[in-house]
Design an enzyme around this catalytic site. Structure first.
Site, short mmCIF file in Angstrom:
data_model
loop_
_atom_site.label_atom_id
_atom_site.label_comp_id
_atom_site.label_asym_id
_atom_site.label_seq_id
_atom_site.Cartn_x
_atom_site.Cartn_y
_atom_site.Cartn_z
N HIS A 136 54.79 23.24 9.64
CA HIS A 136 54.81 23.92 11.15
C HIS A 136 55.04 25.16 11.29
O HIS A 136 54.36 25.68 12.23
CB HIS A 136 55.91 22.97 11.90
CG HIS A 136 55.46 21.48 11.90
ND1 HIS A 136 54.08 20.90 11.97
CD2 HIS A 136 56.18 20.30 11.57
CE1 HIS A 136 54.34 19.80 11.90
NE2 HIS A 136 55.39 19.18 11.74
N ASP B 54 45.68 20.55 12.83
CA ASP B 54 46.13 19.57 11.85
C ASP B 54 46.26 19.82 10.81
O ASP B 54 45.68 20.88 10.17
CB ASP B 54 45.18 18.39 12.32
CG ASP B 54 45.72 17.16 11.83
OD1 ASP B 54 47.22 16.99 11.56
OD2 ASP B 54 45.21 15.91 11.82
N GLY B 55 47.13 19.20 10.02
CA GLY B 55 46.98 19.48 8.49
C GLY B 55 48.51 20.22 7.97
O GLY B 55 48.50 20.42 6.91
N ASN C 269 53.08 12.11 19.22
CA ASN C 269 53.92 12.82 18.33
C ASN C 269 55.23 12.55 18.31
O ASN C 269 56.18 12.60 17.42
CB ASN C 269 53.59 14.10 18.32
CG ASN C 269 52.14 14.53 17.64
OD1 ASN C 269 51.54 15.71 18.09
ND2 ASN C 269 51.75 13.84 16.63
C1 IPE Z 1 46.82 15.31 16.73
O1 IPE Z 1 47.33 15.29 15.42
C2 IPE Z 1 47.70 15.99 17.39
C3 IPE Z 1 47.87 17.51 17.25
C4 IPE Z 1 47.46 18.28 16.49
C5 IPE Z 1 49.23 17.99 17.92
P1 IPE Z 1 47.96 14.09 14.80
O2 IPE Z 1 48.22 14.33 13.20
O3 IPE Z 1 49.28 13.81 15.59
O4 IPE Z 1 46.92 12.86 15.02
P2 IPE Z 1 46.72 11.59 14.01
O5 IPE Z 1 48.06 10.77 14.26
O6 IPE Z 1 46.28 11.93 12.56
O7 IPE Z 1 45.51 10.87 14.94
C1 IPE Z 2 49.65 19.05 12.95
O1 IPE Z 2 49.93 18.80 11.79
C2 IPE Z 2 50.82 19.40 13.85
C3 IPE Z 2 51.26 18.43 14.89
C4 IPE Z 2 51.03 17.17 15.11
C5 IPE Z 2 52.43 18.90 15.64
P1 IPE Z 2 50.67 17.46 11.08
O2 IPE Z 2 51.88 17.44 11.43
O3 IPE Z 2 50.10 16.34 12.06
O4 IPE Z 2 49.97 17.39 9.45
P2 IPE Z 2 49.58 16.22 8.80
O5 IPE Z 2 48.51 15.91 9.49
O6 IPE Z 2 50.71 15.39 8.59
O7 IPE Z 2 49.11 16.94 7.51
MG MG Z 3 48.13 15.31 11.33
#
Ligand code: IPE
Ligand code: IPE
Ligand code: MG
Length: 235
Positions: free
Chosen positions: A32, A15-16, A64
């Site tokens: 990404h 995440d992040g 997602n």
């Molecule tokens: C969880 O992250 C899914 C993945 C890392 C693939 P999200 O960023 O989608 O989760 P939430 O929405 O913050 O709970």
């Molecule tokens: C995780 O990073 C990747 C996926 C969920 C596919 P995020 O896209 O959720 O990144 P943040 O949470 O918005 O920073």
């Molecule tokens: Mg996220």
């Protein structure tokens, strides 16, 4: 390889990526891309320098799909590149790649790349990489229940014979329980990740965004794992 304790099954909620990009004035896709590049290095490190046998990665949740089409499309293309070429080192490293999640709603190009990867690596024996894609822990339990119900209905399984082993065999993949789950970026929730398999997992929630979570950060997190007192209900 260092003579230290490693989890047998490690889960990573990557995440992040979005926030990493935002901090740099970039779009989410750039985040990404940076996350995917980091992932390749991290996996090489794990399978070459640790005794971790199974890695489960949260790549894309069923939820997602709520994101903007642009971002979803970019991620799907990234998965195709990742599975078709970037995972080459994983394949050469004798790691078996499997997928967890629902195939419906995924573009054909992604399904094709997933099937090829599964097939190319099916005889590999050194480790397992389980990629959770279009994955929801709740749907996994729903889908497992349907599979078991069908077997009861067609007479191949007696209700009395439904055990934990039968449940595990009917999940997307029959894997050992998760020992340790790391979620990067500081969010302290599991967002529908492997809820059945994580019943006794230890958790770590480092603040680092996934694109910056390198092997050094991983080893720091694993040091936390080594300090945990895993009791499994014992006194
Ligand atoms: C969880 O992250 C899914 C993945 C890392 C693939 P999200 O960023 O989608 O989760 P939430 O929405 O913050 O709970
Ligand atoms: C995780 O990073 C990747 C996926 C969920 C596919 P995020 O896209 O959720 O990144 P943040 O949470 O918005 O920073
Ligand atoms: Mg996220």
């Amino acid at each position: 390889m260092k003579d230290v304790v490693y989890p047998n099954h490690l889960g990573i909620i990557m995440d992040g990526n979005g926030r990493w990009a935002k901090e740099r004035g970039l779009n989410r896709s750039a985040g990404h891309k940076a996350g995917a590049d980091n992932l390749i290095n991290l996996l090489d490190y794990i399978y070459n320098n640790t005794s971790i046998k199974v890695v489960s990665l949260y790549a894309f949740s069923t939820e997602n799909f709520k994101r903007e089409k642009n971002e979803v499309d970019y991620l799907m293309k990234l998965f195709v590149t990742l599975f078709n070429s970037k995972l080459e080192s994983i394949k050469k490293n004798n790691v078996k790649v499997v997928f967890s999640g629902r195939r419906e709603n995924l573009p054909n190009s992604v399904i094709k790349a997933m099937d090829k990867t599964t097939n190319d690596t099916k005889d590999n024996t050194k480790g397992i990489l389980n990629i959770c894609l279009n994955y929801g822990g709740d749907y996994e339990i729903v889908d497992m229940t349907k599979k078991i119900a069908r077997q009861v209905l067609d007479g191949s399984l007696n209700i009395e014979d439904i055990t934990k082993e039968v449940v595990s065999r009917n999940l997307y993949q029959d894997l050992p329980p998760l020992d340790y789950v790391i979620r990067t970026s500081g969010e302290k929730r599991i967002s529908n990740f492997m809820i059945y398999q994580s019943s006794y997992a230890e958790y770590d929630f480092p603040d680092t965004y996934f694109p910056d979570f390198d092997s050094k950060c991983l080893e720091e997190s694993l040091d936390n794992y080594r300090k945990r007192d895993r009791r499994f209900g014992n006194a």
